[in-house]
Scaffold this motif. Structure first.
Motif, PDB file in Angstrom:
ATOM      1  N   GLY A   9       0.501  -1.081  -0.199  1.00  0.00           N
ATOM      2  CA  GLY A   9       0.233   0.221  -0.324  1.00  0.00           C
ATOM      3  C   GLY A   9       0.721   1.026   0.329  1.00  0.00           C
ATOM      4  N   SER A  10      -0.022   2.393  -0.405  1.00  0.00           N
ATOM      5  CA  SER A  10       1.214   3.306   0.536  1.00  0.00           C
ATOM      6  C   SER A  10       1.239   3.809   1.523  1.00  0.00           C
ATOM      7  CB  SER A  10       0.625   4.898  -0.032  1.00  0.00           C
ATOM      8  OG  SER A  10      -0.758   4.051  -2.082  1.00  0.00           O
ATOM      9  N   PHE A  11       0.813   3.661   2.080  1.00  0.00           N
ATOM     10  CA  PHE A  11       1.431   3.955   4.067  1.00  0.00           C
ATOM     11  C   PHE A  11       1.269   5.536   3.996  1.00  0.00           C
ATOM     12  CE2 PHE A  11       2.086  -0.453   3.199  1.00  0.00           C
ATOM     13  CZ  PHE A  11       0.785  -1.296   3.612  1.00  0.00           C
ATOM     14  N   THR A  51       2.299  11.851  -0.528  1.00  0.00           N
ATOM     15  CA  THR A  51       3.496  11.874   0.325  1.00  0.00           C
ATOM     16  C   THR A  51       5.418  11.633  -0.063  1.00  0.00           C
ATOM     17  OG1 THR A  51       2.652  12.415   1.679  1.00  0.00           O
ATOM     18  CG2 THR A  51       4.989  12.033   2.895  1.00  0.00           C
ATOM     19  N   SER A  52       6.221  11.435  -0.348  1.00  0.00           N
ATOM     20  CA  SER A  52       7.819  11.548  -0.381  1.00  0.00           C
ATOM     21  C   SER A  52       7.872  10.104   0.038  1.00  0.00           C
ATOM     22  CB  SER A  52       8.506  12.323  -0.157  1.00  0.00           C
ATOM     23  OG  SER A  52       8.906  12.708   1.537  1.00  0.00           O
ATOM     24  N   GLU A  53       8.501   9.244  -0.144  1.00  0.00           N
ATOM     25  CA  GLU A  53       8.603   8.073   0.313  1.00  0.00           C
ATOM     26  C   GLU A  53       9.574   7.926   1.375  1.00  0.00           C
ATOM     27  OE1 GLU A  53      11.455   6.928  -2.991  1.00  0.00           O
ATOM     28  OE2 GLU A  53      10.035   6.639  -4.282  1.00  0.00           O
ATOM     29  N   ARG A  56       7.342   8.059   3.820  1.00  0.00           N
ATOM     30  CA  ARG A  56       6.405   7.457   4.135  1.00  0.00           C
ATOM     31  C   ARG A  56       6.896   5.678   5.443  1.00  0.00           C
ATOM     32  NH1 ARG A  56       4.304   5.032  -0.126  1.00  0.00           N
ATOM     33  NH2 ARG A  56       5.212   6.093  -1.756  1.00  0.00           N
ATOM     34  N   VAL A  57       7.846   6.740   4.275  1.00  0.00           N
ATOM     35  CA  VAL A  57       8.734   4.847   5.226  1.00  0.00           C
ATOM     36  C   VAL A  57       9.190   4.962   6.586  1.00  0.00           C
ATOM     37  CG1 VAL A  57      10.595   4.181   5.099  1.00  0.00           C
ATOM     38  CG2 VAL A  57       9.942   4.295   2.984  1.00  0.00           C
TER      39      VAL A  57
END
Length: 200
Positions: A9-11, A51-53, A56-57
């Motif tokens: 998912g995008s999360f 939103t930028s990786e 999100r990470v």
């Protein structure tokens, strides 16, 4: 045979709904572990601002910290290709011998799964753990599962969870409106969102 769950998912951002569904799948299916795979380019969200990786990470790492047998794969983020589930599951299966791989997803996603990339391959070669919530499209979901089992001989497990009716869109709207999100995301994620000025 080992069993693992894959949750993609995008999360954006990860929330208690995601976490609860993953833990319920792990418990009911006796999974050895659950792997969260944040997407780089989700096929159904190519025209949406994501939103930028990095953010999100980081939110995902904060949310999952301390959870046993749960990890994050950065495979889709390291690829420049669209994050198609069929391709990702093939990559995962190549890494794990003698392992049944369950793809974890919610009601709405499963109801549209026949529209996904390589849907027939996906449904004939993978197993699914589907989250639901009482009173929400129950009959429609049951009919869909019965039909997909009959047509594709797919192993589909309907989880006995009470999926929390939380959406990432709801969280973004709340942040923008200056409302509290403490009951929607872990405290560490809420703090990160505010400290980095996300979703304003």
């Amino acid at each position: 045979m080992r069993k693992i769950g894959i949750f993609g998912g995008s999360f954006d951002p990860v929330h208690f709904g995601h976490m609860g569904l993953a833990l319920q799948a792990k418990k009911e299916l006796n999974l050895d572990k659950v792997i969260f795979i944040p997407a780089k380019y989700q096929p159904f969200k190519l025209n949406r601002k994501v939103t930028s990786e990095k953010h999100r990470v980081k939110m995902l790492e904060l949310a999952l910290r301390g959870m046993n047998d749960v990890e994050i794969s950065y495979a889709e983020l390291e690829s420049d290709e669209i994050s198609y589930t069929a391709n990702t599951l093939n990559q995962v299966k190549a890494l794990y011998d003698n392992t049944e791989v369950f793809f974890i997803l919610g009601t709405d996603s499963f109801l549209s799964i026949e529209l996904w990339h390589k849907a027939e391959e996906l449904l004939t070669e993978s197993s699914f753990a589907v989250g639901s919530r009482p009173g929400y499209k129950e009959e429609e979901l049951k009919c869909c599962i019965d039909r997909i089992r009959a047509v594709y001989n797919t192993n589909v497990v309907l989880l006995n969870n009470k999926e929390l009716p939380i959406s990432s869109t709801e969280i973004k709207s709340a942040v923008k409106a200056g409302k509290s999100i403490k009951n929607l995301v872990p405290e560490s994620v809420e703090r990160y969102i505010h400290e980095n000025g996300l979703y304003k």
